[in-house]
Motif scaffolding. Structure first.
Motif, short mmCIF file in Angstrom:
data_model
loop_
_atom_site.label_atom_id
_atom_site.label_comp_id
_atom_site.label_asym_id
_atom_site.label_seq_id
_atom_site.Cartn_x
_atom_site.Cartn_y
_atom_site.Cartn_z
N GLU A 250 6.97 -10.95 -4.80
CA GLU A 250 7.68 -10.64 -3.59
C GLU A 250 9.25 -10.51 -4.38
N TYR A 251 9.55 -9.33 -3.66
CA TYR A 251 10.82 -8.83 -3.86
C TYR A 251 12.08 -8.96 -2.65
N ALA A 252 13.11 -9.27 -1.98
CA ALA A 252 14.34 -9.09 -1.69
C ALA A 252 15.62 -8.41 -1.89
N ASP A 253 16.31 -7.33 -1.09
CA ASP A 253 16.96 -6.82 -2.12
C ASP A 253 17.65 -7.55 -3.62
N VAL B 189 12.07 -13.47 -5.10
CA VAL B 189 11.27 -14.41 -4.06
C VAL B 189 10.76 -15.39 -4.21
N TYR C 42 5.49 -0.48 -2.57
CA TYR C 42 6.34 -0.59 -1.43
C TYR C 42 5.13 -0.91 0.00
N THR C 43 6.30 -1.55 0.67
CA THR C 43 5.26 -1.00 2.02
C THR C 43 6.50 -1.35 3.10
N GLU D 171 8.01 -3.68 5.06
CA GLU D 171 9.31 -3.77 5.01
C GLU D 171 9.64 -4.71 3.87
N LYS D 172 8.71 -5.15 2.50
CA LYS D 172 9.27 -5.15 1.41
C LYS D 172 8.55 -4.94 0.02
N CYS D 173 8.66 -4.78 -0.74
CA CYS D 173 8.68 -4.75 -2.22
C CYS D 173 7.62 -6.31 -3.11
N TYR D 174 6.35 -5.76 -3.80
CA TYR D 174 5.71 -5.86 -4.43
C TYR D 174 5.44 -5.87 -5.70
#
Length: 161
Positions: free
Chosen positions: A42-45, A49, A74-75, A77-80
């Motif tokens: 899971e990625y954030a910024d 993560v 890409y969703t 809210e998030k990206c994976y």
């Protein structure tokens, strides 16, 4: 028609209960078949993560981007980041409303706001590259998808991955 059960008048409450249980079981089985499971980061910024096991419905995915042997999902809210190539995702999402707009991208037509000559613009403003070679096919899929939402567009309409 896919009839699950026939109710004969006068209808008995027990028979309605049996019928509803069968409908629920069929629905749950269909949903379970549509779930996508994958190991991902899971990625954030732009930073990793955590490692997660994804449990996604195809409609949760806005678009897919491939780089090397990895794919980023890409969703809203998030990206994976998933360690699988885009060909795996083309196969997993076959029959869904995804369109290949570039050799490295798949886009969910539910989230497309408009097409430009070199980009697919999503409903949240994000832009996904659109290759010149794919423009005509993507445009046809986009038009057909929204036409089909209003009425059935027949055999000329195919989901293109």
């Amino acid at each position: 028609m896919e009839a699950l059960y026939y109710l004969v008048k006068p209808v008995d409450a027990d028979k309605i209960s049996i019928c509803m249980e069968r409908i629920l079981a069929r629905y749950n089985e269909q949903e379970r078949q549509r779930v996508i499971l994958a190991e991902a980061e899971e990625y954030a910024d732009g930073k990793p993560v955590s490692r997660v096991t994804l449990w996604l419905q195809p409609e949760d995915i806005v678009y897919v981007e491939a780089f090397s042997h990895n794919t980023t999902l890409y969703t809203k809210e998030k990206c994976y980041l998933v360690r699988e190539g885009i060909s795996v995702w083309r196969e997993r999402l076959a029959g869904e409303v995804f369109c290949s707009c570039h050799r490295s991208y798949l886009v969910n037509l539910f989230h497309v706001a408009r097409l430009e000559r070199e980009a697919v613009v999503l409903d949240d403003g994000r832009r996904v590259p659109l290759s010149r070679r794919s423009y005509r096919e993507v445009n046809q899929a986009f038009i057909c998808f929204y036409s089909k939402m209003k009425k059935d567009c027949g055999s000329r309409c195919t989901t293109m991955i």
